[in-house]
Design an enzyme around this catalytic site. Structure first.
Site, mmCIF file in Angstrom:
data_model
loop_
_atom_site.group_PDB
_atom_site.id
_atom_site.type_symbol
_atom_site.label_atom_id
_atom_site.label_comp_id
_atom_site.label_asym_id
_atom_site.label_seq_id
_atom_site.Cartn_x
_atom_site.Cartn_y
_atom_site.Cartn_z
ATOM 1 N N ASP A 111 0.819 -1.210 0.000
ATOM 2 C CA ASP A 111 0.000 0.000 0.000
ATOM 3 C C ASP A 111 0.860 1.271 0.000
ATOM 4 O OD1 ASP A 111 -1.989 -1.883 0.347
ATOM 5 O OD2 ASP A 111 -2.878 -0.927 2.103
ATOM 6 N N HIS A 164 3.938 -1.936 3.030
ATOM 7 C CA HIS A 164 3.959 -0.596 2.436
ATOM 8 C C HIS A 164 5.241 -0.381 1.646
ATOM 9 C CE1 HIS A 164 1.110 -0.400 5.764
ATOM 10 N NE2 HIS A 164 0.498 0.550 5.085
HETATM 11 ZN ZN LIG Z 1 -2.756 3.255 3.180
#
Ligand SMILES: [Zn+2]
Length: 220
Positions: free
Chosen positions: A10, A164
């Site tokens: 993400d 991430h």
């Molecule tokens: Zn996010």
């Protein structure tokens, strides 16, 4: 018990980190999904990274345009705009289906994730809403997340892990993490576990009330 892991990345794309993640995934022959922030994907560098990820077989999902406020805390029009503006950016890619992941603010699940108007947009646009069940916290613990992610992968039958591709340093350990999953015979799949997708191709397939802000009372 056979165990399965699905990997998602993400908050990218980011210049150096996303390319490193793509290199790692290619080396281990793993397909994943990148839930990108629209305003980052629309830059020249971001667009090129998304093209590369898509060409290498990864799915590219919508993670809102600006990623600043959970949709359930926005006005209806702003919540819809966050989805649709990001989708405009992603429309340059040839993706098999529209995937959307709401911004959770620290990976939390709750009523803040979606606005009723955002749900209507997801249904009308045939989106699949992809939540998660494993948040090892790579962004706040760039060295310790691998241990937690492995522990969660060992105890759940199918973990949908949120990582991430941002410059925290955490992704320096991605290769080691992937090698360890292989070592432990964990199956790594690109598909999502059904319990994490309450909306599939524009249809509500599980109760969603727990993810949606209470509709504002309309004055009449
Ligand atoms: Zn996010």
């Amino acid at each position: 018990m056979p165990r399965t892991v699905t990997l998602t990345f993400d908050n990218g794309p980011t210049a150096d980190v996303t390319s490193h993640v793509l290199d790692c995934l290619a080396k281990h022959r793993i397909k994943s999904t990148f839930f990108v922030i629209g305003k980052q994907a629309e830059t020249g560098d971001g667009g090129a990274l998304m093209q590369r990820a898509s060409a290498e077989g990864h799915w590219i999902g919508n993670h809102t345009y600006s990623h600043t406020t959970p949709l359930g805390e926005l006005e209806a029009a702003a919540a819809v705009w966050e989805i649709e503006r990001a989708e405009q950016v992603l429309s340059r890619l040839n993706q098999p289906r529209r995937l959307f992941r709401p911004y959770g603010r620290g990976g939390r699940i709750g009523h803040h994730l979606l606005h009723p108007a955002a749900v209507a947009t997801l249904l009308a646009g045939n989106y699949t809403c992809v939540l998660w069940n494993s948040v090892p916290g790579d962004w706040r613990d760039p060295d310790g997340w691998v241990h937690r992610a492995l522990e969660e992968a060992r105890t759940a039958d199918w973990s949908l892990i949120v990582l991430h591709d941002v410059p925290s340093g955490a992704m320096l350990h991605l290769g080691r993490f992937l090698a360890q999953l292989r070592e432990e015979d964990v199956e790594i799949r690109q598909e999502f576990p059904a319990r994490c997708t309450p909306i599939v191709d524009g249809r509500v397939v599980q109760p969603i009330e727990q993810y949606v802000a209470n509709a504002p009372v309309e004055s009449s």
